[in-house]
Design a protein around this motif. Structure first.
Motif, PDB file in Angstrom:
ATOM      1  N   VAL A  29       0.823  -1.207   0.000  1.00 23.83           N
ATOM      2  CA  VAL A  29       0.000   0.000   0.000  1.00 23.83           C
ATOM      3  C   VAL A  29       0.861   1.263   0.000  1.00 23.83           C
ATOM      4  N   LEU A  30       2.103   1.171   0.464  1.00 19.58           N
ATOM      5  CA  LEU A  30       2.964   2.353   0.478  1.00 19.58           C
ATOM      6  C   LEU A  30       3.212   2.886  -0.923  1.00 19.58           C
ATOM      7  N   LEU A  31       3.167   1.996  -1.923  1.00 17.17           N
ATOM      8  CA  LEU A  31       3.334   2.440  -3.301  1.00 17.17           C
ATOM      9  C   LEU A  31       2.227   3.417  -3.684  1.00 17.17           C
ATOM     10  N   ALA A  32       0.978   3.061  -3.349  1.00 17.58           N
ATOM     11  CA  ALA A  32      -0.153   3.949  -3.644  1.00 17.58           C
ATOM     12  C   ALA A  32      -0.077   5.216  -2.796  1.00 17.58           C
ATOM     13  N   LEU A  33       0.261   5.066  -1.525  1.00 15.99           N
ATOM     14  CA  LEU A  33       0.313   6.229  -0.639  1.00 15.99           C
ATOM     15  C   LEU A  33       1.460   7.168  -1.001  1.00 15.99           C
ATOM     16  N   ARG A  34       2.531   6.605  -1.554  1.00 19.60           N
ATOM     17  CA  ARG A  34       3.684   7.431  -1.937  1.00 19.60           C
ATOM     18  C   ARG A  34       3.320   8.373  -3.080  1.00 19.60           C
ATOM     19  N   ARG A  35       2.315   7.998  -3.868  1.00 15.29           N
ATOM     20  CA  ARG A  35       1.894   8.847  -4.989  1.00 15.29           C
ATOM     21  C   ARG A  35       0.896   9.910  -4.547  1.00 15.29           C
ATOM     22  N   GLY A  36       0.424   9.837  -3.300  1.00 17.22           N
ATOM     23  CA  GLY A  36      -0.602  10.758  -2.823  1.00 17.22           C
ATOM     24  C   GLY A  36      -0.060  11.865  -1.938  1.00 17.22           C
ATOM     25  N   GLU A  37      -0.923  12.339  -1.059  1.00 15.95           N
ATOM     26  CA  GLU A  37      -0.592  13.489  -0.213  1.00 15.95           C
ATOM     27  C   GLU A  37       0.538  13.209   0.774  1.00 15.95           C
ATOM     28  N   TYR A  38       0.802  11.932   1.065  1.00 16.31           N
ATOM     29  CA  TYR A  38       1.866  11.589   2.008  1.00 16.31           C
ATOM     30  C   TYR A  38       3.181  11.259   1.300  1.00 16.31           C
ATOM     31  N   GLY A  39       3.223  11.498   0.011  1.00 17.03           N
ATOM     32  CA  GLY A  39       4.384  11.120  -0.781  1.00 17.03           C
ATOM     33  C   GLY A  39       5.692  11.682  -0.267  1.00 17.03           C
ATOM     34  N   GLU A  40       5.697  12.958   0.112  1.00 12.90           N
ATOM     35  CA  GLU A  40       6.939  13.580   0.559  1.00 12.90           C
ATOM     36  C   GLU A  40       7.439  12.938   1.851  1.00 12.90           C
ATOM     37  N   ALA A  41       6.525  12.685   2.798  1.00 15.10           N
ATOM     38  CA  ALA A  41       6.912  12.066   4.076  1.00 15.10           C
ATOM     39  C   ALA A  41       7.429  10.653   3.854  1.00 15.10           C
ATOM     40  N   ILE A  42       6.733   9.880   3.032  1.00 17.79           N
ATOM     41  CA  ILE A  42       7.144   8.501   2.762  1.00 17.79           C
ATOM     42  C   ILE A  42       8.480   8.497   2.035  1.00 17.79           C
ATOM     43  N   HIS A  43       8.619   9.357   1.043  1.00 13.86           N
ATOM     44  CA  HIS A  43       9.866   9.441   0.279  1.00 13.86           C
ATOM     45  C   HIS A  43      11.044   9.739   1.201  1.00 13.86           C
ATOM     46  N   GLY A  44      10.857  10.670   2.127  1.00 19.55           N
ATOM     47  CA  GLY A  44      11.920  11.028   3.061  1.00 19.55           C
ATOM     48  C   GLY A  44      12.330   9.853   3.942  1.00 19.55           C
ATOM     49  N   LEU A  45      11.354   9.096   4.416  1.00 15.59           N
ATOM     50  CA  LEU A  45      11.652   7.953   5.282  1.00 15.59           C
ATOM     51  C   LEU A  45      12.327   6.814   4.522  1.00 15.59           C
ATOM     52  N   LEU A  46      12.003   6.691   3.233  1.00 15.62           N
ATOM     53  CA  LEU A  46      12.593   5.623   2.427  1.00 15.62           C
ATOM     54  C   LEU A  46      14.005   5.952   1.941  1.00 15.62           C
ATOM     55  N   GLY A  47      14.458   7.171   2.211  1.00 20.41           N
ATOM     56  CA  GLY A  47      15.767   7.617   1.737  1.00 20.41           C
ATOM     57  C   GLY A  47      16.916   6.659   2.011  1.00 20.41           C
ATOM     58  N   PRO A  48      17.095   6.185   3.262  1.00 19.05           N
ATOM     59  CA  PRO A  48      18.218   5.270   3.535  1.00 19.05           C
ATOM     60  C   PRO A  48      18.134   3.967   2.730  1.00 19.05           C
ATOM     61  N   LEU A  49      16.933   3.440   2.569  1.00 18.99           N
ATOM     62  CA  LEU A  49      16.763   2.225   1.773  1.00 18.99           C
ATOM     63  C   LEU A  49      17.068   2.511   0.307  1.00 18.99           C
ATOM     64  N   ASP A  50      16.594   3.640  -0.190  1.00 17.00           N
ATOM     65  CA  ASP A  50      16.868   4.024  -1.575  1.00 17.00           C
ATOM     66  C   ASP A  50      18.373   4.106  -1.836  1.00 17.00           C
ATOM     67  N   GLU A  51      19.122   4.629  -0.865  1.00 17.76           N
ATOM     68  CA  GLU A  51      20.582   4.738  -1.014  1.00 17.76           C
ATOM     69  C   GLU A  51      21.239   3.360  -1.087  1.00 17.76           C
ATOM     70  N   LEU A  52      20.780   2.439  -0.224  1.00 15.45           N
ATOM     71  CA  LEU A  52      21.339   1.076  -0.241  1.00 15.45           C
ATOM     72  C   LEU A  52      21.061   0.396  -1.578  1.00 15.45           C
ATOM     73  N   LEU A  53      19.843   0.582  -2.094  1.00 14.80           N
ATOM     74  CA  LEU A  53      19.488  -0.007  -3.389  1.00 14.80           C
ATOM     75  C   LEU A  53      20.353   0.592  -4.502  1.00 14.80           C
ATOM     76  N   ALA A  54      20.531   1.905  -4.451  1.00 18.37           N
ATOM     77  CA  ALA A  54      21.359   2.565  -5.466  1.00 18.37           C
ATOM     78  C   ALA A  54      22.807   2.058  -5.391  1.00 18.37           C
ATOM     79  N   ASP A  55      23.307   1.831  -4.179  1.00 17.43           N
ATOM     80  CA  ASP A  55      24.671   1.315  -4.023  1.00 17.43           C
ATOM     81  C   ASP A  55      24.817  -0.074  -4.645  1.00 17.43           C
TER      82      ASP A  55
END
Length: 199
Positions: free
Chosen positions: A104-130
């Motif tokens: 469900v986070l995929l759907a919520l990330r596209r909505g009004e909570y997108g910025e908050a969710i995106h910010g929290l996912l930052g560390p995981l996004d960095e690991l994936l990019a690495d």
């Protein structure tokens, strides 16, 4: 008379139950409100608001849990000396139940909570990019996009397939793994061989 520790345990159990129910309710309807979650959890709205003062607080807590679980899985998978594409397969295999649970986070990330969710996912996004960068450096992943963008496309496909999985189990983890490998630029024959070896 209940002890302090039994009250705390009961409070934590109620909070965990609300979070579990929220995942199910929001998974069925990402626009569901706190009242819907309270009803499904068998508590009054005041109880939900006592644990989560706003819907955003609830979404943040769900996201933090997802990030903690997925980061642990990726860190464990990435500790392997295997090639980056084999590491990716191991990661998706282990993370599939987590991705399915938190889809469900995929759907919520596209909505009004997108910025908050995106910010929290930052560390995981960095690991994936690495991990993707490591694959690009060893020529097992494509270089047509920056590692950060390519990792998000591949991981987004995993979540999208988790969100569309049918009750009979298709397309499932196998399809998510193959699709994400193809997006990363792994040749189909190699992707199929990797998945057949690991899944």
């Amino acid at each position: 008379m209940p002890t302090e520790s039994s009250r705390a345990r009961s409070t934590n159990e109620t909070r965990d139950r609300i979070l579990g129910v929220a995942l199910d309710v929001l998974g069925d309807n990402p626009d569901a409100g706190m009242g819907d979650i309270a009803a499904a959890a068998g508590v009054v709205r005041r109880t939900v608001y006592g644990h989560f003062p706003s819907r955003l607080d609830l979404i943040r807590t769900l996201t933090e849990r997802a990030v903690t679980e997925m980061t642990a899985v990726l860190t464990e998978a990435d500790a392997s000396p295997a090639e980056a594409d084999a590491t990716w397969v191991g990661f998706v295999a282990r993370v599939w139940p987590v991705a399915h649970r938190y889809r469900v986070l995929l759907a919520l990330r596209r909505g009004e909570y997108g910025e908050a969710i995106h910010g929290l996912l930052g560390p995981l996004d960095e690991l994936l990019a690495d991990l993707v960068r490591r694959g690009q450096d060893s020529d097992v992943f494509a270089r047509h996009l920056p590692a950060g963008v390519l990792s998000q496309l591949a991981y987004g496909a995993v979540f999208a397939i988790a969100d569309s999985e049918l009750p009979n189990g298709t397309p499932g983890a196998r399809a998510a793994t193959i699709t994400s490998l193809l997006l990363l630029g792994v040749p189909e024959s190699r992707a199929l061989a990797l998945v057949d070896d690991r899944l």
